[in-house]
Design an enzyme around this catalytic site. Structure first.
Site, PDB file in Angstrom:
ATOM      1  N   LEU A   1       0.819  -1.211   0.000  1.00 31.73           N
ATOM      2  CA  LEU A   1       0.000   0.000   0.000  1.00 31.73           C
ATOM      3  C   LEU A   1       0.854   1.263   0.000  1.00 31.73           C
ATOM      4  O   LEU A   1       0.677   2.149  -0.841  1.00 31.73           O
ATOM      5  CB  LEU A   1      -0.936  -0.005   1.208  1.00 31.73           C
ATOM      6  N   ALA A   2       1.785   1.385   0.941  1.00 29.73           N
ATOM      7  CA  ALA A   2       2.612   2.596   1.022  1.00 29.73           C
ATOM      8  C   ALA A   2       3.446   2.762  -0.245  1.00 29.73           C
ATOM      9  O   ALA A   2       3.591   3.870  -0.772  1.00 29.73           O
ATOM     10  CB  ALA A   2       3.518   2.542   2.253  1.00 29.73           C
ATOM     11  N   ASP A   3       3.994   1.659  -0.740  1.00 33.42           N
ATOM     12  CA  ASP A   3       4.774   1.724  -1.981  1.00 33.42           C
ATOM     13  C   ASP A   3       3.926   2.201  -3.144  1.00 33.42           C
ATOM     14  O   ASP A   3       4.366   3.014  -3.966  1.00 33.42           O
ATOM     15  CB  ASP A   3       5.354   0.345  -2.305  1.00 33.42           C
ATOM     16  N   SER A   4       2.707   1.687  -3.237  1.00 38.08           N
ATOM     17  CA  SER A   4       1.853   2.034  -4.367  1.00 38.08           C
ATOM     18  C   SER A   4       1.428   3.496  -4.317  1.00 38.08           C
ATOM     19  O   SER A   4       1.408   4.183  -5.351  1.00 38.08           O
ATOM     20  CB  SER A   4       0.622   1.126  -4.377  1.00 38.08           C
TER      21      SER A   4
ATOM     22  N   GLY B   1       4.362   5.429  -5.409  1.00 34.72           N
ATOM     23  CA  GLY B   1       4.557   5.353  -6.849  1.00 34.72           C
ATOM     24  C   GLY B   1       3.684   6.339  -7.599  1.00 34.72           C
ATOM     25  O   GLY B   1       4.148   7.032  -8.510  1.00 34.72           O
TER      26      GLY B   1
END
Length: 401
Positions: A172-175, A178
């Site tokens: 979630l945090a990565d997305s 991004g």
């Protein structure tokens, strides 16, 4: 390929002519590159010759990598070698964007810091994604999305009352980072249109997800209020929850508007609460969530999901099915939007994946190809820099590519 309008390859794309070099791994950086590539950017993904992006092995069948690496040319360079660093500079000489997510200080150690790269190309936009940003006491720490989900306040606010903090089972945090990175790059490119020079974009994994959590710090500072874990409930309205139907399927109900809440309570056979003074506000209803939830849950529990969905639709009350993944591909609304698309693979066949997440009427995005194999385009990329077959073979022998 889908015949949805978003897939009309003959149309101009907003980022046609923009060259992006991506030297990032796993999720946030590669997803930023994918979003840019979806709208026409020429994205050149560079990986280590012997250690591919770990996203290639992420999840069942390595398919996550095939999604993240869509619409990209894939090459290899060992950037820690002088030859590899020099080749990256040559690749960036006419590039518009560099996306990287090494630990802060790594590029500088290789002689590839922003000061050096801006000497090579003053117009370059350098997007730097890291766990905690480029400065500060945590900058040199290893950072992953899980830590960002914990440190942003997300995990503490998620989960059942009295239960443990809850982390999401996906990036979630990565997305979110991004998507934020792609947005920030576009802002920097727009600024370059005015100033003529590039700049550094500094993104931590913690801040973008924190920005999505609402005014939690403002509430605490101004009111001393810290939102508790509420499970599927909300502190701002009720009834709001996931409810199980008699056939074992689930539905989600939201009543953010009082008028919707009124229709729901009349539908489930409790019209008398509509006239209560506390019912007029979402916060007031949230204080009586036990009462409202029980009425809705009891009504839904004795009816199969198709009947529940139809009854709510007839009452003009907001409801949605809680889908399992196979149901997504069968939903007629998602089909009408072109939400999923079959895209070709380099080795033949097609791969189903989510389409571009929004539609532009004049300049739509397009997923043209699934992620290509590790190093599939190395020779072509290097030939584009003017290297001969003999020079490329020598680089390969020395482990540079």
């Amino acid at each position: 390929m889908s015949d949805h309008p978003r897939q009309d390859a003959g149309r101009m794309r907003p980022l046609d002519g923009i060259k992006v070099v991506e030297i990032a791994t796993v999720i946030a950086g590669p997803l930023a590159g994918a979003f840019l590539g979806d709208f026409g950017a020429d994205v050149v993904k560079i990986e280590h010759p012997k250690v591919p992006d770990t996203a290639r092995g992420h999840g069942p069948g390595g398919l996550w990598g095939r999604v993240l690496m869509r619409n990209k040319r894939c090459g290899t360079l060992n950037l820690s070698t002088p030859e590899g660093a020099e080749l990256l500079k040559r690749l960036l000489a006419d590039a518009d964007v560099l996306v990287e997510n090494f630990r802060p200080g790594t590029l500088e150690r290789w002689g590839l810091g922003p000061d050096v790269l801006h000497e090579v190309n003053p117009r370059l936009v350098i997007a730097r994604i890291s766990g905690f940003g480029q400065t500060g006491p945590y900058a040199s720490r290893a950072g992953f999305g899980t830590l960002a989900e914990a440190m942003s306040g997300f995990a503490m606010a998620t989960g059942e009352p009295g239960g443990p903090p809850t982390l999401p089972p996906f990036g979630l945090a990565d997305s979110i980072t991004g998507l934020s990175a792609a947005y920030a790059v576009l802002l920097a490119l727009r600024a370059r249109d005015v100033t003529g020079t590039g700049q550094v974009v500094d993104l931590s994994l913690v801040e973008p997800i924190m920005a999505m959590l609402g005014p939690q710090v403002t509430w605490w500072k101004e009111l001393g209020y810290v939102s508790p874990r509420l499970g599927n409930r909300s502190a701002n309205n009720a009834p709001r929850n996931a409810y199980r139907c008699s056939d074992g399927h689930w539905v989600a109900v939201s009543t953010s508007a009082t008028s919707v809440a009124e229709r729901v309570m009349r539908l489930v056979g409790m019209p008398e609460v509509v006239g209560e003074p506390w019912f007029a506000t979402g916060a007031g209803r949230a204080q009586h969530a036990d009462l409202l939830d029980k009425a809705v849950a009891d009504w839904i529990a004795v009816r199969p999901r198709p009947l529940v969905l139809q009854a709510f639709a007839d009452a003009d009350a907001a409801i949605g099915p809680v889908y399992e993944v196979p149901e997504l591909a069968e939903d007629p609304q998602l089909a009408a939007l072109g939400t999923f698309v079959e895209v070709p693979k380099a080795e033949g066949g097609e791969l189903l994946m989510q389409n571009v997440p929004f539609r532009l009427s004049a300049t739509p995005g397009e997923i043209r190809e699934a992620g290509r194999p590790h190093g599939a385009d190395t020779d072509a990329i290097l030939a584009g820099l003017g290297l001969s077959e003999e020079e490329i073979a020598g680089l390969r022998e020395r482990g540079v590519v």
